[in-house]
Enzyme design. Structure first.
Site, mmCIF file in Angstrom:
data_model
loop_
_atom_site.group_PDB
_atom_site.id
_atom_site.type_symbol
_atom_site.label_atom_id
_atom_site.label_comp_id
_atom_site.label_asym_id
_atom_site.label_seq_id
_atom_site.Cartn_x
_atom_site.Cartn_y
_atom_site.Cartn_z
ATOM 1 N N ARG A 176 0.875 -1.010 -0.015
ATOM 2 C CA ARG A 176 -0.002 0.037 0.066
ATOM 3 C C ARG A 176 0.793 1.044 0.084
ATOM 4 O O ARG A 176 0.842 2.215 -0.756
ATOM 5 C CB ARG A 176 -0.882 0.074 1.460
ATOM 6 C CG ARG A 176 -2.034 -0.812 1.068
ATOM 7 C CD ARG A 176 -3.104 -1.004 2.241
ATOM 8 N NE ARG A 176 -3.816 0.274 2.187
ATOM 9 C CZ ARG A 176 -4.658 0.450 3.278
ATOM 10 N NH1 ARG A 176 -4.725 -0.137 4.187
ATOM 11 N NH2 ARG A 176 -5.363 1.553 3.046
ATOM 12 N N CYS A 234 -0.989 6.023 9.228
ATOM 13 C CA CYS A 234 -1.401 4.560 8.666
ATOM 14 C C CYS A 234 -2.857 4.851 7.635
ATOM 15 O O CYS A 234 -2.495 5.782 6.816
ATOM 16 C CB CYS A 234 -1.889 3.663 9.553
ATOM 17 S SG CYS A 234 -3.217 4.098 10.757
#
Length: 301
Positions: A176, A234
């Site tokens: 990611r 995050c």
């Protein structure tokens, strides 16, 4: 200040009658059945905490998927979980502490210091052979008072310049970060200047935190050192709290960017893709690609 409590210590507190509030934060992105898992079996006396409603405000455009809860709402929820001013709180989950760390961070931010993550979580409790309880736990109303502002955090307008003065860690999975896939947020990639530091790499055998010395070595390899500002983000501010807990266990303090990638990627802000090394120039998506929606499914960090 200690961050972790092991299963034998918790068991001793419970059997010796020491006032301990145990909170079950069973949650994972893509799994809406945390409460059902809790009802089917939890540490005796543990109270269920719903992350989506108790540890976050509703998602909002421009704020991300899990904005921090309003202070008054969080204090009211903490009292409903039975927390009193002089209690000891132990939070756990079944995913290595990733969701429980959000509760740990919020209580610490509210000025409540006597809160711990159960190292190894529910799996460690089971492995020790201790019993589970089923059904709902309904505690008496607590009297805890919380006032946010005791943990460092960074606002959106501080983020773009931060990598020039400190170390910005991206706690998501490496794919990611690199922009190879993005299963839930509008754009793939990372904040320019951030370094990939997946929070899963803070855990060892049995989903327990690595020893403090090993964590310090890991973070040193990323350029983290005492006296140098550190910030973590995050996907939506959940696993970043887990990384901050790991840093705390290693004796380091880090700021949280609460909106994280879910906020950044909703806005017209620069996006970097690919691996990024310290001192390198990040690859950036062209402006035409930044607005594309790359959502594929509801899973991820």
């Amino acid at each position: 200040m200690k961050t972790l409590m092991d299963v034998p210590t918790l068991r001793e507190r419970m059997t010796s009658g020491q006032r301990t509030v145990v909170l079950d934060v069973r949650w994972a992105l893509g799994d809406p059945d945390g409460h059902k898992h809790y009802l089917a079996g939890h540490i005796p006396g543990a109270v269920f905490v719903d992350l989506e409603t108790g540890l976050a405000a509703p998602p909002a455009q421009g704020l991300g998927r899990h904005p921090l809860p309003e202070p008054a709402a969080f204090e009211e929820a903490a009292r409903e979980w039975g927390i009193n001013t002089y209690d000891t709180v132990v939070a756990y989950d079944d995913v290595g502490g990733v969701s429980a760390a959000r509760l740990w961070w919020l209580l610490r931010d509210g000025g409540f210091d006597d809160v711990f993550l159960l190292d190894g979580g529910l799996a460690a409790w089971r492995q020790a052979g201790f019993e589970l309880e089923t059904g709902e736990e309904c505690p008496s109303l607590g009297d805890v008072r919380l006032e946010p502002g005791h943990m460092p955090l960074l606002r959106l307008d501080e983020m773009e310049a931060f990598p020039g003065t400190g170390v910005l860690l991206d706690a998501r999975a490496g794919e990611r970060y690199r922009g190879e896939k993005e299963p839930v947020d509008p754009k793939a990639g990372h904040i320019p200047g951030a370094l990939s530091a997946p929070t899963t790499e803070n855990l060892g055998t049995g989903a327990r935190f690595l020893p403090a010395a090993e964590l310090r070595a890991r973070f040193r390899s990323l350029g983290v050192a005492h006296g140098k500002p550190i910030a973590v983000y995050c996907g939506s501010g959940i696993s970043a709290a887990h990384e901050i807990a790991a840093l705390a266990h290693a004796g380091l303090e880090a700021a949280l960017f609460p909106g994280s990638w879910s906020q950044w990627s909703q806005l017209d802000l620069p996006v970097a893709v690919g691996p990024e090394l310290r001192g390198s120039t990040p690859a950036r998506r062209p402006a035409s690609a930044r607005g594309q929606d790359t959502r594929q499914c509801q899973s991820g960090g």
